[in-house]
Enzyme design. Sequence first.
Site, short mmCIF file in Angstrom:
data_model
loop_
_atom_site.label_atom_id
_atom_site.label_comp_id
_atom_site.label_asym_id
_atom_site.label_seq_id
_atom_site.Cartn_x
_atom_site.Cartn_y
_atom_site.Cartn_z
N ASP A 3 0.86 -1.18 0.00
CA ASP A 3 0.00 0.00 0.00
C ASP A 3 0.89 1.22 0.00
O ASP A 3 1.96 1.24 0.63
CB ASP A 3 -0.99 -0.01 1.17
CG ASP A 3 -0.33 -0.01 2.53
OD1 ASP A 3 -0.14 1.08 3.11
OD2 ASP A 3 -0.02 -1.11 3.04
N GLU A 50 -7.51 4.59 12.15
CA GLU A 50 -6.39 4.40 13.09
C GLU A 50 -6.11 5.62 13.94
O GLU A 50 -5.09 5.67 14.63
CB GLU A 50 -5.12 3.99 12.33
CG GLU A 50 -4.74 4.92 11.19
CD GLU A 50 -3.51 4.44 10.44
OE1 GLU A 50 -2.43 4.44 11.06
OE2 GLU A 50 -3.64 4.07 9.25
#
Length: 253
Positions: A13, A106
């Site tokens: 990613d 997150e």
Amino acid sequence: MQARDKSHARGIDVSHYQGKIDWAQVRASGISFAFIKATEGTTYVDSMLSTYLAGARNAGVLVGVYHFCRAGTAADAEKEADFFINTVNQQGGIANLDLPPVLDIETTNGATHLTISCQVWLNKVQAACSVEPLLYTYPYFATSYLDASLGNIPLWYANYGVNQPVDVAGWTRWRFLQYSDSGTVPGISGPVDMNEFDGSEEELMGYQMSVADANKVIAFLSAAYNATSIAAAQDEFHRLANELRKASGQPEQ
């Protein structure tokens, strides 16, 4: 949760932090897929989104995009979902991507419980894109701020240095696993996040299917299941239905 496996497809990613990427080298190194940062909050679009999408596709790397969540409330989550949907539509829409959209959660922004905000974003994006999104998180965050009601959402799990992650919150399986944040990949200067998919590259290639299309075929398979008393045929119809659920991002039954 299930263990990692050498047969699983490997991926990365990326965001603008990776700078210029030679996607041909990335693909030649055995990387099958890439999740690319699209948006953050309600105003930020990653500066390399278009460039990375074009480069990865041209090299034969399967692509998906993710949204970094800043929402602390359901109202904020709805605005972020709209922003993400509009941005992805400007890139040709989710239908032109190979992997489901992702909510990257997150950070709390001061909130103490984020399950409802996640559900709002996930539901709105699924309704707009006809594909069930993934949720990305990590152990401490899942345990501290999310609850078991999200356990039916396909999980992209960040858990480093572990061959077989333990169950967390409501999840007993991961769909994608981010197993390192310091990988080395030809064609990328500097460290990069490393991932694997719970299946082979061939299975990954057929992963994204709209929920609506999958359910049409599942209904046909269910009718065939009910029309026969042959156990072997019923087992095969059930297996195929679960493969369709998996391909459209739905939980197996």
